[in-house]
Motif scaffolding. Structure first.
Motif, short mmCIF file in Angstrom:
data_model
loop_
_atom_site.label_atom_id
_atom_site.label_comp_id
_atom_site.label_asym_id
_atom_site.label_seq_id
_atom_site.Cartn_x
_atom_site.Cartn_y
_atom_site.Cartn_z
N GLN B 212 15.47 3.08 2.98
CA GLN B 212 16.71 3.16 3.74
C GLN B 212 16.75 2.14 4.88
O GLN B 212 17.12 2.45 6.01
CB GLN B 212 16.88 4.58 4.30
N GLY B 213 16.36 0.93 4.55
CA GLY B 213 16.48 -0.16 5.51
C GLY B 213 15.33 -0.28 6.48
O GLY B 213 15.25 -1.25 7.22
N ALA B 214 14.42 0.67 6.48
CA ALA B 214 13.31 0.59 7.43
C ALA B 214 12.02 0.24 6.71
O ALA B 214 11.82 0.64 5.55
CB ALA B 214 13.16 1.93 8.15
N LEU B 215 11.15 -0.52 7.36
CA LEU B 215 9.86 -0.87 6.78
C LEU B 215 8.91 0.31 7.04
O LEU B 215 8.50 0.57 8.16
CB LEU B 215 9.32 -2.14 7.45
N THR B 216 8.56 1.04 5.94
CA THR B 216 7.76 2.26 6.12
C THR B 216 6.26 1.98 5.95
O THR B 216 5.45 2.64 6.59
CB THR B 216 8.19 3.36 5.14
N HIS B 217 5.89 1.05 5.09
CA HIS B 217 4.47 0.74 4.89
C HIS B 217 4.29 -0.77 4.77
O HIS B 217 5.13 -1.47 4.24
CB HIS B 217 3.93 1.38 3.62
N ASP B 218 3.14 -1.25 5.29
CA ASP B 218 2.73 -2.62 5.07
C ASP B 218 1.30 -2.56 4.56
O ASP B 218 0.34 -2.48 5.32
CB ASP B 218 2.82 -3.41 6.40
N LEU B 219 1.14 -2.49 3.22
CA LEU B 219 -0.16 -2.22 2.61
C LEU B 219 -0.92 -3.52 2.37
O LEU B 219 -0.38 -4.44 1.75
CB LEU B 219 0.02 -1.48 1.27
N PRO B 220 -2.16 -3.62 2.82
CA PRO B 220 -2.94 -4.83 2.59
C PRO B 220 -3.32 -4.98 1.11
O PRO B 220 -3.21 -3.99 0.36
CB PRO B 220 -4.19 -4.61 3.46
N PRO B 221 -3.75 -6.16 0.69
CA PRO B 221 -4.08 -6.39 -0.72
C PRO B 221 -5.07 -5.36 -1.23
O PRO B 221 -6.04 -5.02 -0.54
CB PRO B 221 -4.70 -7.79 -0.71
N GLY B 222 -4.82 -4.84 -2.42
CA GLY B 222 -5.75 -3.93 -3.05
C GLY B 222 -5.68 -2.50 -2.55
O GLY B 222 -6.45 -1.65 -2.98
N ALA B 223 -4.78 -2.19 -1.65
CA ALA B 223 -4.72 -0.87 -1.03
C ALA B 223 -4.48 0.23 -2.06
O ALA B 223 -5.01 1.33 -1.93
CB ALA B 223 -3.65 -0.83 0.05
N LEU B 224 -3.69 -0.06 -3.10
CA LEU B 224 -3.36 0.97 -4.09
C LEU B 224 -4.39 1.03 -5.21
O LEU B 224 -4.32 1.92 -6.04
CB LEU B 224 -1.97 0.71 -4.68
N ASN B 225 -5.31 0.08 -5.27
CA ASN B 225 -6.24 0.05 -6.38
C ASN B 225 -7.49 0.91 -6.11
O ASN B 225 -8.20 1.24 -7.02
CB ASN B 225 -6.69 -1.39 -6.65
N ARG B 226 -7.69 1.26 -4.82
CA ARG B 226 -8.89 2.03 -4.50
C ARG B 226 -8.74 3.49 -4.79
O ARG B 226 -7.64 3.99 -4.96
CB ARG B 226 -9.24 1.82 -3.01
#
Lengths: 313, 226
Positions: B212-226
């Motif tokens: 909804q127009g707001a930046l909610t997460h700024d995930l660093p590289p590989g954050a979802l792979n762990r």
């Protein structure tokens, strides 16, 4: 990274202009029916005032040739001696306003009248010559300024030997006045029809802009300047103008060709040395330079109005 | 390379496309932008490519503040930012070669140089043999690769892609992503908007999440792979 700088080498810019000009022409040829119709509309609109201008300027040439009709006939008094008449004629011949003068004695008048009238027998019955001696004067003024001819006549009327002077001036005056009105009318017509050409080209370019809406958007997206986007449309306008001008030229020449022969026959009947002139430099310049400029202008107006509204989204 | 400082975009209707968004993308980074439809992904790309201007805050691309850019400078900014679209946005009245050449023609590049660069770009996306084909005769994946070739032909420092794999099957999507990785390896900064979470996860890059127009997460590289 020269690509991101605000600079295009001249050689490439010129090549691009040439390419764009040819591409615009190519685009016209890919829609021959539509292009031909637009060209024809422009051509006809331009040919109309040009044709009228042509007719008018020829009429003026013709009236120049008719300056003979503004020649003056001085009828001498019956009692005037022949020698006096000759001297008068010589004196008139030396006047600055006069180009030609001819003295016709009373006898010569009679002889000529006999020859042409066929009243030979009747005239033979007359005891004396009823005709006066005549001095025929051709005023110098070519192109006919009726006022100065009139002045000359007033002056000549004061001569002692002159009975009366005759001149067909009213007709020449009226003709000159009518031509002036008609000229003004042609000018107005030319102005109005030029506006029409401007609108026709503007509208054609507007449609082209609409048709190429997506292309314009995409070209803007990849970094085209406004000048780059305007260019093909301006060239289209230029080509429409030039082709329309050429078409008008063709129409005028064709009409002139059709009108020429009967007109020449008419002038031969009037014993006039008139020659028909089909085109003058003004008209030619108008067709070959004025018309493309009109096209460019029409396109510029359309482009200015419609191109700004197209922004990529 | 791309810096957002408290950027808000409000449309005339009152709708807020972006709300107070701040982040910084370094030169040579490859970043994914994700979030549900209407989260503001497209708005963010439009602001970066200067298709629109922000209402508040600052967008800085390649050390230039976009708010201070005059309209006459916009074309030159867009040449620095290659854009790739979900619907390709190719010109269908001309062959592949001419489509890819367009950015070079616009930038005033000479003819031989154009030929050389267009073939290089087409070679990179594997379409060298299709240069005379009309776009309509190509498959969706091929058309997208033409769009990519057009975006990279000027070798821009920044590439923006809006749902580049939106209409493609997983195998073609993976191919396109491989292509992007290759550009990234030679130093191009990439910002790719996509809602294909599984694909993004596989790539293992930095991820910006909008909602909804707001930046909610700024995930660093590989954050979802762990």
């Amino acid at each position: 990274m020269s690509l991101f700088k605000h600079f295009t080498p001249l050689r490439i810019l010129l090549a691009h202009h040439l390419q764009t000009a040819l591409a615009s022409l190519g685009r016209l040829s890919r829609n021959p029916a539509g292009s031909l119709m637009t060209t024809a509309v422009i051509g006809i609109a331009l040919a109309m005032p040009a044709g009228l201008h042509l007719i008018l300027s020829n009429l003026q040439l013709l009236s120049d040739n008719w300056d003979g009709s503004s020649s003056i006939s001085l009828f001498l008094k019956k009692e005037a001696p022949e020698s006096g008449g000759r001297r008068l004629a010589e004196r008139i011949g030396e006047m600055a306003e006069v180009s030609k003068v001819k003295f016709v004695t009373a006898d010569e008048s009679l002889a000529e009248f006999r020859r042409f009238s066929g009243f030979d027998d009747v005239l033979g019955l007359l005891q004396e010559n009823p005709l006066p001696a005549v001095v025929l004067i051709q005023p110098k003024e070519q192109g006919g300024n009726p006022v100065s001819v009139e002045k000359l006549v007033e002056q000549l009327k004061k001569e002692a030997l002159v009975d009366h002077a005759q001149i067909d001036l009213e007709w020449v005056k009226r003709f000159a006045a009518i031509t002036r009105i008609a000229q003004r009318g042609v000018l107005i017509l030319a102005g109005l029809l030029s506006m029409a050409v401007l609108l026709v080209i503007g509208n054609t370019i507007r449609l082209e802009i609409q048709n190429r809406h997506e292309e314009i958007e995409i070209t803007k997206l990849i970094g085209a300047t406004n000048a780059f986007i305007r260019r093909p449309f301006l060239y289209s306008g230029f080509w429409f103008g030039l082709l329309g001008g050429l078409f008008a030229l063709l129409l005028v020449l064709l009409s002139a060709f059709l009108i020429q022969e009967p007109l020449l026959q008419l002038t031969i009947l009037y014993n006039s040395g008139f020659t028909f002139s089909a085109l003058d430099s003004t008209t030619l310049l108008g067709f070959l330079v004025g018309s493309p400029i009109l096209g460019l202008l029409g396109a510029a107006i359309a482009v200015g109005r419609h191109l700004k509204r197209i922004e990529p989204a | 390379m791309i810096r957002y400082e408290q950027v808000t975009k409000r449309y005339p209707s009152g709708y807020e496309g972006l709300k107070d968004v701040s982040f910084h993308i370094e030169p040579g980074e490859m970043v994914f932008l994700t979030g549900p439809s209407g989260a503001g992904k497209s708005t963010l790309l439009k602001l970066t490519g200067l298709l629109e201007r922000c209402t508040r805050g600052q967008v800085i691309v390649d050390n230039r503040n976009l708010a201070q850019m005059r309209p006459s400078e916009i074309p030159y900014h867009r040449r620095k930012v290659g854009m790739i679209f979900q619907d390709h946005r190719l010109l269908h009245d001309r062959p592949v070669f001419d489509n890819v050449a367009l950015p070079l023609v616009v930038a005033g590049v000479g003819r031989e140089e154009i030929g050389r660069r267009v073939r290089a770009a087409l070679d990179q996306v594997g379409l060298l043999k299709k240069e005379r084909s009309m776009p309509i005769t190509l498959s969706g994946g091929e058309q997208q690769r033409v769009g990519i070739a057009r975006a990279v032909v000027t070798r821009p420092p920044v590439l923006l892609a809006d749902e580049p794999t939106g209409n493609l099957d997983p195998r073609l999507s993976a191919e396109i992503m491989k292509l992007f990785e290759r550009f990234n390896q030679v130093g191009v900064t990439l910002l790719i908007a996509s809602h294909d979470v599984s694909l993004i996860r596989r790539m293992g890059k930095r991820i910006l999440v909008l909602d909804q127009g707001a930046l909610t997460h700024d995930l660093p590289p590989g954050a979802l792979n762990r």
